[in-house]
Design a protein around this motif. Structure first.
Motif, PDB file in Angstrom:
ATOM      1  N   ARG A  69      12.321 -24.237  10.544  1.00 19.41           N
ATOM      2  CA  ARG A  69      11.912 -25.055   9.670  1.00 19.41           C
ATOM      3  C   ARG A  69      11.252 -24.635   8.116  1.00 19.41           C
ATOM      4  NH1 ARG A  69      10.675 -26.174  14.845  1.00 19.41           N
ATOM      5  NH2 ARG A  69      11.399 -27.982  15.792  1.00 19.41           N
ATOM      6  N   HIS A  70      11.501 -25.417   7.511  1.00 19.87           N
ATOM      7  CA  HIS A  70      11.047 -25.031   5.887  1.00 19.87           C
ATOM      8  C   HIS A  70       9.604 -24.723   5.723  1.00 19.87           C
ATOM      9  CE1 HIS A  70      10.003 -26.282   1.728  1.00 19.87           C
ATOM     10  NE2 HIS A  70      10.911 -25.538   1.473  1.00 19.87           N
ATOM     11  N   ARG A  71       8.884 -25.585   6.664  1.00 17.02           N
ATOM     12  CA  ARG A  71       7.215 -25.597   6.601  1.00 17.02           C
ATOM     13  C   ARG A  71       6.864 -24.579   7.351  1.00 17.02           C
ATOM     14  NH1 ARG A  71       7.488 -29.812  10.802  1.00 17.02           N
ATOM     15  NH2 ARG A  71       6.901 -28.825  12.864  1.00 17.02           N
ATOM     16  N   GLU A  72       7.757 -23.910   8.430  1.00 16.61           N
ATOM     17  CA  GLU A  72       7.220 -22.454   8.698  1.00 16.61           C
ATOM     18  C   GLU A  72       7.414 -21.235   7.888  1.00 16.61           C
ATOM     19  OE1 GLU A  72       9.859 -22.685  12.237  1.00 16.61           O
ATOM     20  OE2 GLU A  72       8.702 -23.751  13.392  1.00 16.61           O
ATOM     21  N   CYS A  73       8.642 -21.510   7.207  1.00 19.78           N
ATOM     22  CA  CYS A  73       8.995 -20.520   6.223  1.00 19.78           C
ATOM     23  C   CYS A  73       7.925 -20.507   5.091  1.00 19.78           C
ATOM     24  CB  CYS A  73      10.219 -20.912   5.674  1.00 19.78           C
ATOM     25  SG  CYS A  73      10.850 -19.630   4.466  1.00 19.78           S
ATOM     26  N   GLN A  74       7.466 -21.583   4.422  1.00 25.41           N
ATOM     27  CA  GLN A  74       6.238 -21.666   3.557  1.00 25.41           C
ATOM     28  C   GLN A  74       4.984 -21.166   4.092  1.00 25.41           C
ATOM     29  OE1 GLN A  74       6.259 -25.935   2.609  1.00 25.41           O
ATOM     30  NE2 GLN A  74       6.835 -25.357   0.491  1.00 25.41           N
ATOM     31  N   TYR A  75       4.782 -21.611   5.484  1.00 21.90           N
ATOM     32  CA  TYR A  75       3.314 -20.932   6.171  1.00 21.90           C
ATOM     33  C   TYR A  75       3.511 -19.696   6.036  1.00 21.90           C
ATOM     34  CZ  TYR A  75      -0.019 -20.090   9.568  1.00 21.90           C
ATOM     35  OH  TYR A  75      -1.112 -19.626  10.057  1.00 21.90           O
TER      36      TYR A  75
END
Length: 136
Positions: A69-75
């Motif tokens: 997920r994109h948000r996991e990468c950002q986190y």
């Protein structure tokens, strides 16, 4: 770079001939992280995300793994960015796990919290022009 739980937060984009070169690269990263260019990409057909930091057009750090997920990468990127200024630089090669009974220490010897690191990481993301989704 690893977090307090010994999980990888990110790694160098290049290999070094020795410890001195690696330490110099970490020092440069600390000095210039605020001006780093952040790249979040989906390099494979499976739809996995990864991140990369560039300083002066050169890749200096990359994600240690790919994210669904994109948000996991950002986190993960925000965790890495928050850790860069406060990470302890090893003087020599170390292979000693921290005792589970000892608390992790943050800056100035105080207790470091996950929320503190997230806030610092999000602030750095905003500074380099990549505010995380849903950030304040």
């Amino acid at each position: 770079m690893v977090g307090a739980n010994n999980r990888e937060l990110g790694r160098s984009a290049e290999a070094f001939a020795g410890l001195a070169e690696c330490q110099a690269a970490v020092t440069r990263l600390r000095e210039k992280v605020a001006g780093a260019r952040v790249l979040l990409t989906m390099p494979d057909a499976a739809g996995n995300w990864t991140w990369r930091l560039e300083i002066e057009g050169r890749a200096v750090a990359v994600a240690g793994r790919r994210y669904l997920r994109h948000r996991e990468c950002q986190y993960n990127l925000s965790q890495f960015l928050a850790a860069v200024p406060v990470a302890q630089l090893a003087v020599g090669m170390m292979n000693r796990p921290r005792s589970r009974s000892l608390p992790a220490r943050g800056p100035e010897g105080g207790r470091s919290t996950r929320a503190d690191r997230e806030d610092e990481g999000h602030a750095l993301l905003r500074k380099v022009g990549r505010a995380p989704v849903g950030s304040r």
